[in-house]
Motif scaffolding. Structure first.
Motif, PDB file in Angstrom:
ATOM      1  N   THR A 142      10.270   5.138 -12.145  1.00 52.86           N
ATOM      2  CA  THR A 142       8.869   4.836 -11.835  1.00 52.86           C
ATOM      3  C   THR A 142       8.800   4.246 -10.433  1.00 52.86           C
ATOM      4  OG1 THR A 142       8.391   4.417 -14.163  1.00 52.86           O
ATOM      5  CG2 THR A 142       6.847   3.517 -12.547  1.00 52.86           C
ATOM      6  N   ARG A 143       7.874   4.759  -9.622  1.00 52.59           N
ATOM      7  CA  ARG A 143       7.805   4.326  -8.228  1.00 52.59           C
ATOM      8  C   ARG A 143       6.401   4.577  -7.678  1.00 52.59           C
ATOM      9  NH1 ARG A 143      12.200   8.545  -6.527  1.00 52.59           N
ATOM     10  NH2 ARG A 143      12.704   8.088  -8.692  1.00 52.59           N
ATOM     11  N   PRO A 144       6.042   3.926  -6.595  1.00 57.10           N
ATOM     12  CA  PRO A 144       4.821   4.308  -5.882  1.00 57.10           C
ATOM     13  C   PRO A 144       5.011   5.709  -5.306  1.00 57.10           C
ATOM     14  CG  PRO A 144       5.604   2.137  -5.193  1.00 57.10           C
ATOM     15  CD  PRO A 144       6.710   2.764  -5.980  1.00 57.10           C
ATOM     16  N   ALA A 145       3.999   6.540  -5.426  1.00 55.84           N
ATOM     17  CA  ALA A 145       4.151   7.919  -4.944  1.00 55.84           C
ATOM     18  C   ALA A 145       2.796   8.575  -4.789  1.00 55.84           C
ATOM     19  CB  ALA A 145       5.015   8.734  -5.902  1.00 55.84           C
ATOM     20  N   SER A 146       2.791   9.644  -4.029  1.00 53.28           N
ATOM     21  CA  SER A 146       1.646  10.534  -3.901  1.00 53.28           C
ATOM     22  C   SER A 146       2.086  11.912  -4.390  1.00 53.28           C
ATOM     23  CB  SER A 146       1.174  10.616  -2.451  1.00 53.28           C
ATOM     24  OG  SER A 146       0.630   9.377  -2.025  1.00 53.28           O
ATOM     25  N   ILE A 147       1.361  12.454  -5.342  1.00 54.10           N
ATOM     26  CA  ILE A 147       1.708  13.750  -5.935  1.00 54.10           C
ATOM     27  C   ILE A 147       0.838  14.813  -5.286  1.00 54.10           C
ATOM     28  CG2 ILE A 147       1.972  15.052  -8.065  1.00 54.10           C
ATOM     29  CD1 ILE A 147       1.699  12.294  -9.529  1.00 54.10           C
ATOM     30  N   ALA A 148       1.472  15.741  -4.585  1.00 53.21           N
ATOM     31  CA  ALA A 148       0.746  16.837  -3.944  1.00 53.21           C
ATOM     32  C   ALA A 148       0.634  17.996  -4.913  1.00 53.21           C
ATOM     33  CB  ALA A 148       1.471  17.281  -2.673  1.00 53.21           C
ATOM     34  N   VAL A 149      -0.588  18.485  -5.097  1.00 50.57           N
ATOM     35  CA  VAL A 149      -0.874  19.557  -6.053  1.00 50.57           C
ATOM     36  C   VAL A 149      -1.442  20.751  -5.306  1.00 50.57           C
ATOM     37  CG1 VAL A 149      -2.264  20.215  -8.072  1.00 50.57           C
ATOM     38  CG2 VAL A 149      -1.298  17.898  -7.899  1.00 50.57           C
ATOM     39  N   ALA A 150      -0.925  21.926  -5.627  1.00 42.45           N
ATOM     40  CA  ALA A 150      -1.412  23.164  -5.023  1.00 42.45           C
ATOM     41  C   ALA A 150      -1.514  24.237  -6.096  1.00 42.45           C
ATOM     42  CB  ALA A 150      -0.471  23.625  -3.908  1.00 42.45           C
ATOM     43  N   ASP A 205       2.758   6.401   0.871  1.00 41.54           N
ATOM     44  CA  ASP A 205       1.875   6.372   2.040  1.00 41.54           C
ATOM     45  C   ASP A 205       1.920   7.665   2.842  1.00 41.54           C
ATOM     46  OD1 ASP A 205       4.437   6.110   2.933  1.00 41.54           O
ATOM     47  OD2 ASP A 205       4.089   4.280   4.125  1.00 41.54           O
ATOM     48  N   ALA A 206       2.344   8.753   2.208  1.00 40.19           N
ATOM     49  CA  ALA A 206       2.412  10.040   2.908  1.00 40.19           C
ATOM     50  C   ALA A 206       1.023  10.459   3.387  1.00 40.19           C
ATOM     51  CB  ALA A 206       2.984  11.109   1.979  1.00 40.19           C
ATOM     52  N   GLU A 207       0.990  11.133   4.508  1.00 35.85           N
ATOM     53  CA  GLU A 207      -0.273  11.627   5.050  1.00 35.85           C
ATOM     54  C   GLU A 207      -0.855  12.685   4.124  1.00 35.85           C
ATOM     55  OE1 GLU A 207      -1.986  13.838   9.092  1.00 35.85           O
ATOM     56  OE2 GLU A 207       0.050  13.023   9.036  1.00 35.85           O
TER      57      GLU A 207
END
Length: 451
Positions: free
Chosen positions: A25-33, A44-46
């Motif tokens: 478990t971690r802080p994250a941004s999940i990119a969905v396409a 903190d990804a752009e």
């Protein structure tokens, strides 16, 4: 963590300080396409140009749960439950995929023709993704391979009476023949394991006392049936799965069979993990299920077996009925517990008390269940999987009000209980299908093995 391929057009980024991934478990941004997870990025990804950002703050993001044991009863007994209501309840509880049992619908899913009837009914009603089990009966061995080729995930059988006349149990000879056939195409047999001879030998008691009902379905009935199933699996080489294990006495048999190489998996259910025989009021048949809820000491051993891997997964065995079938006589009341909407919260409530984390719950209720039926696009937050998510406020509580349930019949053994874990939203292939209890129109797909 991985980067997004330059050729992929990201349309959604779901961000949280607590994303439960296979690596932790971690802080994250999940990119969905296009409905799939393109990448799990640093918190903190752009955000890619053109993508929508949904930041859920400190709420936990889990992979959508996969419930492989659900009785939808549609068509034929839709007054008990149906695809519309069952899948709404599932979505409200963070479940994004279910696999429907071959009974108690009419017709049961025991031929390809009957499967097509079931699929036609479900297609326009499913709020989440839905797959199907086939059924193994004494007279349908010839139908098992065609059902397998038509996309069912395996075959349900009973070793004791099922409770409905159109789905008879298998005796030892029929079980052997069915297992041999299923082994011939490396299918999966899932088994309601109670020994009818032990049930016949148990006391035949009626009335409202739960202790009397418990005596009618002793642990030995499960233990004996599981021992016989293991022996048959050894002889035939079939893959077998024990449904809704309630007797902890069977755990040494199961562990030994695995050490010997028997291809055996096991599930248990939220009600066995969170409710105890000692707390069931007399006459309260909303607690009745088969096999039954047992004592607290037995429950402790089931949790231990989950922790050490002897039990693989947790599923609801959602088996509803109309309220009038839940009489105060345990002998005649319908045996089944409705659990779809509350399963995640119920299990999490008990798990956190016992020192387990959300990663454990995800393993038992999403990853292991997806793996059981080969749903390699479900069950984890990682690149390439379907963008199915449950957003959970794990520290928030709520008190169960039956009137707020989405099940067709709002009968629940959890009425009045305070549970931890509020499902804030549910996402199916990157689309939010439930938010704060408000459900979107049906967006589920019908799934078939290997599609």
């Amino acid at each position: 963590m991985s980067d997004v391929d330059d050729k992929v057009v990201v349309d959604l980024v779901l961000r949280s300080t607590r994303v439960v991934t296979p690596e932790g478990t971690r802080p994250a941004s999940i990119a969905v396409a296009g409905g799939r997870i393109a990448a799990v990025l640093p918190y903190d990804a752009e955000v890619p140009a053109g993508a929508r950002l949904e930041d859920v703050g400190d709420h936990a993001v889990l992979p959508g749960l996969v419930d492989t044991h659900v009785h939808v009863n549609d068509p034929g007994r839709t007054e008990w439950e149906g695809f519309w209501t069952a899948t709404r309840a599932a979505a409200a509880g963070g479940i994004t995929t279910l696999v429907d049992m071959p009974l108690n619908s009419l017709p049961p899913t025991t031929t390809v023709g009957n499967l097509r009837v079931k699929q036609d009914v479900a297609r326009s009603k499913a709020h989440i993704d839905v797959g199907f089990w086939g059924g193994a009966l004494p007279d349908n061995v010839k139908d098992l391979r065609p059902l397998h080729e038509a996309g069912v995930y395996g075959f349900k059988c009973f070793l004791s009476p099922s409770g409905v006349d159109e789905f008879p149990e298998l005796d030892a000879d029929h079980l052997e023949r069915s297992l041999a056939e299923v082994a011939s195409f490396d299918g999966l047999m899932i088994v309601h394991a109670e020994d009818p001879h032990e049930l016949d030998a148990a006391p035949h008691l009626t009335g409202p006392k739960y202790a009397d009902y418990l005596a009618t379905r002793p642990k030995v009935s499960e233990n004996s049936a599981i021992a016989g199933l293991i022996a048959a699996a050894k002889r035939t080489g079939a893959r077998v799965h024990v449904l809704h294990l309630s007797s902890a006495d069977a755990l040494p048999l199961i562990a030994e069979a695995r050490r010997e190489g028997v291809r055996l998996t096991v599930e248990t259910c939220p009600h066995y993990l969170t409710l105890t025989a000692e707390e069931v009021p007399d006459g309260a048949s909303e607690f009745k299920c088969c096999p039954p809820i047992r004592e607290a000491a037995n429950q402790d051993l089931l949790w231990q077996a989950l922790a050490d891997g002897t039990v693989d997964c947790v599923v609801t065995d959602h088996s509803p009925s109309t309220a009038d079938l839940k009489t105060d006589d345990f002998a005649t009341a319908w045996g089944g517990i409705s659990g779809l909407q509350l399963s995640l919260s119920a299990v999490w409530t008990e798990a956190r008390k016992r020192g387990y984390g959300l990663e454990d719950v995800v393993r038992w209720m999403s990853a292991a269940t997806a793996n059981l039926v080969g749903l390699d696009r479900k069950g984890a937050i990682e690149a390439g999987r379907d963008a199915d998510f449950a957003v959970l406020a794990p520290d928030e509580t709520f008190t169960v009000d039956p009137a707020e349930l989405q099940h067709r019949n709002r009968v629940t053994a959890y009425a009045g209980k305070t549970l931890h874990g509020v499902v804030k939203s549910t996402w199916l292939r990157g689309e939010r299908i439930q938010h704060d209890g408000v459900l979107a129109d049906p967006a589920g797909r019908l799934l078939e093995r290997n599609n």
